[in-house]
Design a protein around this motif. Sequence first.
Motif, short mmCIF file in Angstrom:
data_model
loop_
_atom_site.label_atom_id
_atom_site.label_comp_id
_atom_site.label_asym_id
_atom_site.label_seq_id
_atom_site.Cartn_x
_atom_site.Cartn_y
_atom_site.Cartn_z
N THR A 11 0.82 -1.23 0.00
CA THR A 11 0.00 0.00 0.00
C THR A 11 0.84 1.27 0.00
O THR A 11 0.56 2.22 -0.75
N LEU A 12 1.87 1.30 0.85
CA LEU A 12 2.67 2.51 1.02
C LEU A 12 3.90 2.53 0.13
O LEU A 12 4.34 3.60 -0.31
N MET B 38 -1.99 3.31 6.63
CA MET B 38 -2.58 2.73 5.42
C MET B 38 -3.99 3.26 5.20
O MET B 38 -4.39 3.58 4.08
N GLY B 39 -4.76 3.35 6.28
CA GLY B 39 -6.11 3.89 6.19
C GLY B 39 -6.10 5.35 5.75
O GLY B 39 -6.92 5.78 4.93
N LYS B 40 -5.15 6.12 6.28
CA LYS B 40 -5.05 7.54 5.93
C LYS B 40 -4.69 7.72 4.46
O LYS B 40 -5.28 8.55 3.76
N VAL B 41 -3.73 6.94 3.99
CA VAL B 41 -3.26 7.08 2.61
C VAL B 41 -4.31 6.62 1.61
O VAL B 41 -4.54 7.27 0.59
N LYS B 42 -4.98 5.52 1.90
CA LYS B 42 -5.92 4.97 0.92
C LYS B 42 -7.32 5.55 1.05
O LYS B 42 -8.00 5.78 0.05
N TYR B 43 -7.77 5.79 2.28
CA TYR B 43 -9.14 6.26 2.49
C TYR B 43 -9.25 7.62 3.17
O TYR B 43 -10.34 8.06 3.53
N ARG B 44 -8.10 8.26 3.40
CA ARG B 44 -8.03 9.58 4.03
C ARG B 44 -8.59 9.60 5.45
O ARG B 44 -9.04 10.64 5.94
N VAL B 45 -8.56 8.43 6.08
CA VAL B 45 -9.01 8.32 7.47
C VAL B 45 -7.96 7.51 8.24
O VAL B 45 -7.75 6.33 7.95
N GLY B 46 -7.30 8.15 9.20
CA GLY B 46 -6.27 7.47 9.98
C GLY B 46 -6.86 6.73 11.16
O GLY B 46 -6.61 7.07 12.32
N SER B 47 -7.63 5.68 10.87
CA SER B 47 -8.30 4.92 11.92
C SER B 47 -8.01 3.44 11.77
O SER B 47 -7.54 2.98 10.73
N TRP B 48 -8.32 2.68 12.83
CA TRP B 48 -8.16 1.23 12.75
C TRP B 48 -9.15 0.63 11.74
O TRP B 48 -8.79 -0.26 10.98
N PHE C 13 -4.13 11.25 12.52
CA PHE C 13 -4.86 10.04 12.91
C PHE C 13 -6.09 10.46 13.73
O PHE C 13 -6.18 11.59 14.20
N ASP C 14 -7.00 9.50 13.92
CA ASP C 14 -8.16 9.78 14.78
C ASP C 14 -7.73 9.80 16.24
O ASP C 14 -6.54 9.63 16.56
#
Length: 494
Positions: free
Chosen positions: A97-98, A344-354, A164-165
């Motif tokens: 992903t990164l 990975m969440g932040k980069v792909k979905y723009r949400v830095g969450s679990w 991140f959240d």
Amino acid sequence: MKKWRKLLVSIVVVFMVSGAVFIPVTVDSSVEAAASYTNLKNTINNIMMDSRMRNASTSVAIRKASTGEIVYQYDGDKEITPASSLKLLTVAAALDTLGEDYRFSTAVLTDGKVKNGILNGNLYLRGQGDPTLLKIQLNSFADGLVKQGIKQISGNLVGDDTWFDSVRLSAGILAEDEPYYYAAPISALTLSPNDDFDAGSVIVEAKPAVSGKATQVTLTPLTSVLQVVNNSRTVPKGNKSTLKITRQVGTNKVVITGNSPIGSSGAKEWISVTNPTLYTLDVFKRSLAEKGITFAISSKIVQGKTSERAHVLLSKKSMPLKELIVPFMKLSNNTHAEMLAKEMGKVKYRVGSWDAGLKVMREYADSIGLDSNYWHFEDASGMSYSNKITSSQLSQLLYVVRSEPWYHTYMNSLPIAGESDRFIGGTLRNRMKMAPAKGNVIAKTGSLENIKSLAGYAKTKDGETLIFTILTENAKTSTIPVIDQIATAITNLK
């Protein structure tokens, strides 16, 4: 591209599964090879008779690295808690992903201007998920501000962790684990005490002082976010050391108890902080003070979002991911796993969450043909006892990643049996220290209470590489010696 890869892998899996039931004799198969695998099967079956394995729930799978064909399986589809073996999926998804060259960023910004040595505005420290930030780098930031002519700051010191959240602990973290580095809270702005990069923790050390007096306590890095209650005592040489260092759950109160004999080394613990963002800000303010930069009386240390008017004064990039995953995997660093998931969440979905990060991991597993019915996880580190996978699926992951462009980097991150250097042998440095296993077992360990696992690659005496996964849980006594016997048996194969 992913769809074509999934289709290709699915076709391969059909043949692999068929081969697990009806092992075909191909033109280039030899009688010697068949006999060799039969001997391995018999050897492992004998090892499995050990009471430690019979009293545990166990799943074992061994494949040819060249073809993916299963040559041994024991309850290969039984779901077992993998512990840190789950990180094998985490690091694969992160590399995919990164990318190997991905770097994390940290920046110092301001919404004010400098006049006569005074920065008239706020100073922001913005974190974007770097788990390798050290005090020496905060010192470098302070040096950079001095070079820009800043001697005093009129506004606040603001920590921006909004990359991140705000959820700090992953699912499944037990209260008894919270005080320690391996269960540290996750923040996009965090600090590590040394180059093991245990982000969000402080090294607390207590050493004997004068007999009858309290022990001498040091914090690395020095910070006021932890409040130390030292109830320990220095006792004469020859007495038993009973030192204990812990943190009261839900607070930043570190309690030190017990006796420390003169001449002993004392005790050392990596203690987590409840708020990594405020911890980082506290240490940064100390770095600024050490360089002569002061704050106005009205200035405060606060958490908040960087002003849209702010501009960058200084910034730094972390080491690339291909380097970061060495301490991550060799030392089985839990905070790295969870921060990578959020990244990975932040980069792909723009949400830095679990939720977003684990979704990325599941999508990667699906893209390479893994069966999602056998992958159940609620974190990225393997700390949760609710996580479940099978040895067959984990070994399939280890087979498929051999075709990935970053496979060499992936392999380089895994612990190597018997190699004493911590960043080579990692969590296997004190296991399988004799030939033929030494240096020939390259694998990820997993360990929770009553749960032990090992999954990776082993080279046989004739140079063949076999993929193996051994998962055990509900063990009354440690299964590590038996697990190591199985891995060693593979390296004895000829």
